[in-house]
Enzyme design. Structure first.
Site, PDB file in Angstrom:
ATOM      1  N   TYR A 120       0.799  -1.224   0.000  1.00  0.00           N
ATOM      2  CA  TYR A 120       0.000   0.000   0.000  1.00  0.00           C
ATOM      3  C   TYR A 120       0.839   1.287   0.000  1.00  0.00           C
ATOM      4  CZ  TYR A 120      -3.513  -3.460   1.072  1.00  0.00           C
ATOM      5  OH  TYR A 120      -4.307  -4.567   1.016  1.00  0.00           O
ATOM      6  N   PRO A 133     -11.152  -0.460  -3.013  1.00  0.00           N
ATOM      7  CA  PRO A 133     -12.396  -1.110  -3.445  1.00  0.00           C
ATOM      8  C   PRO A 133     -13.619  -0.226  -3.170  1.00  0.00           C
ATOM      9  CG  PRO A 133     -11.145  -2.459  -1.875  1.00  0.00           C
ATOM     10  CD  PRO A 133     -10.613  -1.068  -1.809  1.00  0.00           C
ATOM     11  N   HIS A 356      -7.621   1.142   0.994  1.00  0.00           N
ATOM     12  CA  HIS A 356      -7.379  -0.227   1.439  1.00  0.00           C
ATOM     13  C   HIS A 356      -6.285  -0.368   2.503  1.00  0.00           C
ATOM     14  CE1 HIS A 356      -7.674  -4.458   1.181  1.00  0.00           C
ATOM     15  NE2 HIS A 356      -7.941  -4.578  -0.098  1.00  0.00           N
ATOM     16  N   LYS A 433     -24.973 -20.468  -2.135  1.00  0.00           N
ATOM     17  CA  LYS A 433     -24.075 -21.394  -1.423  1.00  0.00           C
ATOM     18  C   LYS A 433     -24.815 -22.599  -0.830  1.00  0.00           C
ATOM     19  CE  LYS A 433     -23.662 -18.551   2.747  1.00  0.00           C
ATOM     20  NZ  LYS A 433     -22.767 -17.968   3.722  1.00  0.00           N
ATOM     21  N   LEU A 441     -19.715 -29.625  -0.624  1.00  0.00           N
ATOM     22  CA  LEU A 441     -18.524 -28.970  -1.174  1.00  0.00           C
ATOM     23  C   LEU A 441     -18.417 -27.563  -0.586  1.00  0.00           C
ATOM     24  CD1 LEU A 441     -18.866 -29.975  -4.928  1.00  0.00           C
ATOM     25  CD2 LEU A 441     -16.952 -30.578  -3.438  1.00  0.00           C
ATOM     26  N   ASP A 444     -16.879 -21.552  -1.555  1.00  0.00           N
ATOM     27  CA  ASP A 444     -15.790 -20.709  -2.047  1.00  0.00           C
ATOM     28  C   ASP A 444     -14.936 -21.475  -3.065  1.00  0.00           C
ATOM     29  OD1 ASP A 444     -14.318 -18.112  -1.739  1.00  0.00           O
ATOM     30  OD2 ASP A 444     -12.692 -19.518  -1.327  1.00  0.00           O
ATOM     31  N   TYR A 466      -5.053 -15.189  -7.824  1.00  0.00           N
ATOM     32  CA  TYR A 466      -4.890 -14.727  -6.434  1.00  0.00           C
ATOM     33  C   TYR A 466      -6.260 -14.713  -5.779  1.00  0.00           C
ATOM     34  CZ  TYR A 466      -3.566 -11.242  -2.790  1.00  0.00           C
ATOM     35  OH  TYR A 466      -3.306 -10.577  -1.615  1.00  0.00           O
ATOM     36  N   SER A 468      -7.686 -13.721  -1.860  1.00  0.00           N
ATOM     37  CA  SER A 468      -7.263 -13.277  -0.516  1.00  0.00           C
ATOM     38  C   SER A 468      -7.659 -14.305   0.521  1.00  0.00           C
ATOM     39  CB  SER A 468      -7.956 -11.976  -0.119  1.00  0.00           C
ATOM     40  OG  SER A 468      -7.874 -11.060  -1.141  1.00  0.00           O
ATOM     41  N   SER A 470      -7.606 -14.743   4.723  1.00  0.00           N
ATOM     42  CA  SER A 470      -7.434 -13.957   5.934  1.00  0.00           C
ATOM     43  C   SER A 470      -6.349 -14.540   6.846  1.00  0.00           C
ATOM     44  CB  SER A 470      -8.758 -13.925   6.699  1.00  0.00           C
ATOM     45  OG  SER A 470      -8.575 -13.255   7.911  1.00  0.00           O
ATOM     46  N   THR A 479      -3.423 -10.537   5.146  1.00  0.00           N
ATOM     47  CA  THR A 479      -3.836 -11.605   4.220  1.00  0.00           C
ATOM     48  C   THR A 479      -2.633 -12.369   3.688  1.00  0.00           C
ATOM     49  OG1 THR A 479      -3.659 -10.104   2.344  1.00  0.00           O
ATOM     50  CG2 THR A 479      -5.854 -10.386   3.310  1.00  0.00           C
ATOM     51  N   SER A 568     -11.494 -12.184  -4.770  1.00  0.00           N
ATOM     52  CA  SER A 568     -11.715 -12.132  -3.327  1.00  0.00           C
ATOM     53  C   SER A 568     -13.172 -12.404  -3.008  1.00  0.00           C
ATOM     54  CB  SER A 568     -11.345 -10.745  -2.810  1.00  0.00           C
ATOM     55  OG  SER A 568     -11.387 -10.738  -1.427  1.00  0.00           O
ATOM     56  N   GLN A 569     -13.365 -13.151  -1.930  1.00  0.00           N
ATOM     57  CA  GLN A 569     -14.729 -13.283  -1.417  1.00  0.00           C
ATOM     58  C   GLN A 569     -14.906 -12.274  -0.292  1.00  0.00           C
ATOM     59  OE1 GLN A 569     -17.552 -16.076   1.352  1.00  0.00           O
ATOM     60  NE2 GLN A 569     -16.090 -17.192   0.104  1.00  0.00           N
TER      61      GLN A 569
HETATM   62  N1  COA Z   1     -19.653 -29.330   2.851  1.00  0.00           N
HETATM   63  C1  COA Z   1     -20.639 -28.589   3.367  1.00  0.00           C
HETATM   64  N2  COA Z   1     -20.459 -27.282   3.756  1.00  0.00           N
HETATM   65  C2  COA Z   1     -19.241 -26.756   3.589  1.00  0.00           C
HETATM   66  C3  COA Z   1     -18.175 -27.483   3.037  1.00  0.00           C
HETATM   67  C4  COA Z   1     -18.417 -28.833   2.651  1.00  0.00           C
HETATM   68  N3  COA Z   1     -17.472 -29.616   2.135  1.00  0.00           N
HETATM   69  N4  COA Z   1     -17.093 -26.691   2.999  1.00  0.00           N
HETATM   70  C5  COA Z   1     -17.451 -25.504   3.506  1.00  0.00           C
HETATM   71  N5  COA Z   1     -18.751 -25.542   3.873  1.00  0.00           N
HETATM   72  C6  COA Z   1     -19.539 -24.485   4.510  1.00  0.00           C
HETATM   73  C7  COA Z   1     -18.761 -23.833   5.641  1.00  0.00           C
HETATM   74  O1  COA Z   1     -18.939 -24.554   6.835  1.00  0.00           O
HETATM   75  C8  COA Z   1     -19.391 -22.463   5.688  1.00  0.00           C
HETATM   76  O2  COA Z   1     -20.635 -22.557   6.344  1.00  0.00           O
HETATM   77  P1  COA Z   1     -21.395 -21.267   6.964  1.00  0.00           P
HETATM   78  O3  COA Z   1     -21.916 -20.477   5.808  1.00  0.00           O
HETATM   79  O4  COA Z   1     -22.476 -21.901   7.750  1.00  0.00           O
HETATM   80  O5  COA Z   1     -20.366 -20.558   7.758  1.00  0.00           O
HETATM   81  C9  COA Z   1     -19.685 -22.161   4.225  1.00  0.00           C
HETATM   82  O6  COA Z   1     -19.749 -23.429   3.576  1.00  0.00           O
HETATM   83  C10 COA Z   1     -18.651 -21.305   3.556  1.00  0.00           C
HETATM   84  O7  COA Z   1     -17.402 -21.978   3.548  1.00  0.00           O
HETATM   85  P2  COA Z   1     -16.399 -21.778   2.329  1.00  0.00           P
HETATM   86  O8  COA Z   1     -17.156 -21.456   1.108  1.00  0.00           O
HETATM   87  O9  COA Z   1     -15.500 -22.955   2.275  1.00  0.00           O
HETATM   88  O10 COA Z   1     -15.623 -20.473   2.664  1.00  0.00           O
HETATM   89  P3  COA Z   1     -15.059 -19.889   4.017  1.00  0.00           P
HETATM   90  O11 COA Z   1     -16.165 -19.252   4.780  1.00  0.00           O
HETATM   91  O12 COA Z   1     -14.229 -20.898   4.709  1.00  0.00           O
HETATM   92  O13 COA Z   1     -14.165 -18.711   3.432  1.00  0.00           O
HETATM   93  C11 COA Z   1     -12.222 -17.663   2.552  1.00  0.00           C
HETATM   94  C12 COA Z   1     -13.039 -18.969   2.647  1.00  0.00           C
HETATM   95  C13 COA Z   1     -10.959 -17.899   1.793  1.00  0.00           C
HETATM   96  C14 COA Z   1     -13.043 -16.604   1.824  1.00  0.00           C
HETATM   97  C15 COA Z   1     -11.930 -17.207   4.010  1.00  0.00           C
HETATM   98  O14 COA Z   1     -11.123 -18.179   4.644  1.00  0.00           O
HETATM   99  C16 COA Z   1     -11.179 -15.927   4.098  1.00  0.00           C
HETATM  100  O15 COA Z   1      -9.956 -15.921   4.205  1.00  0.00           O
HETATM  101  N6  COA Z   1     -11.908 -14.771   4.080  1.00  0.00           N
HETATM  102  C17 COA Z   1     -11.310 -13.466   4.129  1.00  0.00           C
HETATM  103  C18 COA Z   1     -10.956 -12.999   2.747  1.00  0.00           C
HETATM  104  C19 COA Z   1     -10.628 -11.535   2.724  1.00  0.00           C
HETATM  105  O16 COA Z   1      -9.973 -11.010   3.610  1.00  0.00           O
HETATM  106  N7  COA Z   1     -11.126 -10.862   1.682  1.00  0.00           N
HETATM  107  C20 COA Z   1     -11.050  -9.445   1.567  1.00  0.00           C
HETATM  108  C21 COA Z   1      -9.896  -8.928   0.829  1.00  0.00           C
HETATM  109  S1  COA Z   1     -10.139  -7.186   0.621  1.00  0.00           S
END
Ligand code: COA
Length: 641
Positions: A120, A133, A356, A433, A441, A444, A466, A468, A470, A479, A568-569
């Site tokens: 940054y 963003p 950011h 989702k 599955l 994300d 890429y 992100s 956390s 990140t 990014s999510q």
């Molecule tokens: N079967 C059933 N459910 C599942 C699953 C599976 N195999 N794998 C994951 N899930 C569920 C999770 O339990 C979670 O449930 P919830 O909605 O009840 O909490 C949901 O699905 C989402 O999980 P998933 O899609 O795997 O993503 P996550 O929440 O673990 O997030 C990242 C993944 C990478 C986005 C997250 O770890 C992260 O780092 N976020 C921050 C990113 C960031 O900083 N972005 C901004 C940059 S400016």
């Protein structure tokens, strides 16, 4: 675990450190004193682990795995030799690793300050589009100026309501997968601002428990800036009706546009830094800069918006929030250095733009969720009041002919940047989702594999990607990168292009690709990512005054960090969408908010790149998600037969 076909094995290495290296590790990089924070919001803070330094051989092995799908066999062999040399016992890699371990012992987080500087503050491109963003709020129901100002008053009140929880440290602790996260970013998003420098920027924060905490916001309307006190009688926040009254007064006092000084903040950072330093010599300007920098946030009341067909509305709002729409529209009605700018435009178009450097999207999304929920739930009418409030203070810059000329130049720069950006904001409505979770599955991972497929459909190859991840499980964590392009994703994409593959084979390969992504995610969020570690080793070499290691000068390193897909999510409870620009000239910026039954996407690309189109990627992404759904549905139908 780490010995494989690639031929690397994990080694136990003992490190010793020279005096030169000891001196090179300066204990200067504490971002914030941890001891001062004791409220509920920081209850886990002192127990959060420190970010580990991953084992060197593990990173090198995983690095090779990650570059494999991006290189020819010949190039891969060259890279493997460089990796072997870098990681050999007693080699440069071990020496740098030792430096990192030593640094990690001295600092709360060995990475954070480096990352802040590298990603940054040393970044010299304009923050607009390239770094800051925007978040697009769901369209609001107001249609006229009165409704716009009433909504803006609710937004201000909602943010002040959120601020109470930050100030008294009572905000609920964020969690990821059940683990508490570092909450410091919340402490840095209000009353904070980036300050341009002629070679490097800095950040100031004025928290409520600091000296002389700010009680005002800055309101921008028609390119004019006003400082508005939002507390009375000590720390009683103004009511929504009082804020509305003040905003009406500001709008009445700013019917004509002024010189768009704010547009300077959208300039290249060196250019703006020099102008800033020049303007800062003038006492009036210096006081105004300070007033803006100290303000809790900036509220931009936008005047104009291009009239567009309904289907283009979201894209236009995205553009307004990301860059203001150009020098003839709202780009001058911004202060891009400000960490948080809430933008309330006509016709229910609103959202925010954030600088950011101090924080990632998730804390911003939490603030936004709170604010919008507050706006939805407040029931008492906003109505004119006859309270005697101190009118907002107009912040009128002294502009020399030089500065006026710089403003004209900045207008040209931003207009050409804006001309270059192509943005698609859309809702994928076939499923959200819930469907992916029901198929056991990770949503994300599923979306990331769909993105790989979309890219492959256009280009017939995979690209460095890429996402992100956390690192907020760790003290002062920011990140790392999830490298979403993997050997497993590549196998799935190639199988999709092969008409001989059976559906059950596609299901198997898809699951493998999604699971492989989840594994990488877990590795990254638990501090075992490879990108920040490699960056740390490189920065350690630079800090020691050594040459950048050959490994980081290699084509494979460049290819694998030329992130054509920057993704990014950013989940939010509200139906919002975060958006940002691509990070390379021939790449895409993709952000998504997966909801239960749909997914919000924002896809950006540069028009100047003949090879990219955000419209095409959006179409292919929609197609890919639908195809992957079909494969799963067919798979579960045949399992039932
Ligand atoms: N079967 C059933 N459910 C599942 C699953 C599976 N195999 N794998 C994951 N899930 C569920 C999770 O339990 C979670 O449930 P919830 O909605 O009840 O909490 C949901 O699905 C989402 O999980 P998933 O899609 O795997 O993503 P996550 O929440 O673990 O997030 C990242 C993944 C990478 C986005 C997250 O770890 C992260 O780092 N976020 C921050 C990113 C960031 O900083 N972005 C901004 C940059 S400016």
């Amino acid at each position: 675990m780490f010995s494989t076909a690639i031929g690397l094995s994990r080694q136990v290495v003992k490190y010793t450190m020279s005096n030169t290296m000891k001196q090179a590790i300066k204990p200067t990089a504490c971002l914030m004193p941890l001891k001062a924070k004791t409220g509920r919001m920081f209850i886990h803070q002192r127990h959060l682990p420190k970010l580990p330094v991953p084992p060197l051989q593990q990173t090198l092995y995983r690095y090779l795995l990650s570059v494999k799908p991006l290189l020819s066999d010949f190039d891969f062999d060259t890279t493997k030799k460089l990796v072997d040399d870098f990681g050999r016992p007693g080699g440069i890699g071990e020496k740098l690793q030792m430096g990192l371990i030593e640094r990690s012992k001295k600092l709360d987080n060995w990475l954070s300050q480096w990352w802040l500087d590298h990603a940054y503050l040393n970044f010299r491109e304009p923050v607009i589009i390239n770094s800051s963003p925007a978040v697009i709020f769901p369209q609001q129901s107001y249609t006229d100026l009165d409704g716009q100002l009433k909504f803006a008053a609710s937004v201000v009140a909602g943010i002040l309501d959120f601020k109470v929880m930050v100030d008294n440290q009572s905000l609920p602790v964020d969690k990821l997968g059940g683990s508490p996260l570092c909450m410091y970013q919340y402490y840095k998003i209000l009353s904070s601002c980036r300050i341009p420098g002629s070679r490097k920027d800095s950040i100031v924060t004025h928290p409520a428990d600091g000296p002389d905490p700010p009680k005002h916001i800055v309101v921008a309307h028609n390119y004019k800036f006003f400082s508005l006190e939002v507390y009375k009688d000590g720390w009683t926040p103004l009511t929504r009706s009082e804020i509305y009254q003040q905003l009406c007064d500001i709008v009445n006092r700013s019917q004509e546009t002024s010189a768009p000084v704010g547009i300077l903040t959208a300039e290249n950072r060196n250019t703006w830094g020099k102008i800033y330093n020049q303007m800062n010599k003038d006492r009036t300007n210096r006081a105004i800069f300070s007033e803006i920098q100290r303000s809790i946030f900036v509220l931009c009341l936008d005047e104009k918006i291009s009239s567009l067909p309904k289907e283009e509305f979201d894209n236009e709002v995205g553009r307004q929030l990301l860059h203001g729409g150009g020098s003839e529209l709202n780009s001058g009605n911004r202060w891009a250095d400000k960490t948080l700018q809430f933008i309330v435009g006509p016709n229910g178009a609103c959202g925010l733009q954030y600088e950011h450097a101090p924080a990632e999207g998730p804390p911003i999304a939490t603030l936004l969720d709170h604010t919008l929920t507050y706006c939805d739930n407040v029931c008492e009418d906003v109505a004119p009041v006859d309270n005697q409030l101190t009118p907002a203070k107009r912040l009128k810059f002294n502009l020399t002919p030089d500065v006026k000329e710089s403003i004209e130049n900045a207008k040209i720069s931003i207009d050409s940047m804006i001309e270059d950006l192509e943005l698609q904001i859309f809702k994928f409505k076939l499923f959200g989702k819930d469907f992916v979770k029901a198929n056991k599955l990770s949503p994300d991972g599923f979306i990331q594999v769909a993105l790989q497929l979309a890219y492959f459909k256009i280009y017939g190859e995979s690209c460095a990607t890429y996402e992100s991840a956390s690192l907020r499980r760790y003290q002062l964590g920011r990140t790392d990168t999830i490298r979403s392009c993997s050997t497993d994703s590549d196998l799935f994409l190639r199988a999709m292009a092969d008409s001989d593959k059976s559906n059950s084979e596609l299901v198997r390969l898809m699951r493998q690709a999604v699971e492989s992504h989840k594994e990488y995610t877990n590795m990254a969020v638990f501090g075992d990512g490879i990108d920040r570690h490699l960056l740390g080793l490189k920065l350690m070499a630079i800090e020691l005054g050594w040459n950048v290691p050959d490994l980081m000068m290699d084509t494979a390193y460049n290819i694998s960090t030329h992130f054509k897909l920057s993704t990014s999510q950013v989940p939010a409870k509200t139906d919002s969408t975060l958006t940002f620009g691509p990070v390379v000239p021939d790449g895409f910026g993709v952000c998504y908010n997966p909801k239960s039954k749909h997914i919000n996407f924002a896809v950006s690309a540069f028009n100047s790149s003949p090879s990219t189109s955000s419209m095409t990627l959006s179409l292919k992404l929609t197609e890919s998600l639908a195809e992957m759904q079909n494969i799963l549905v067919r798979g579960s139908m045949s399992a039932k037969l």
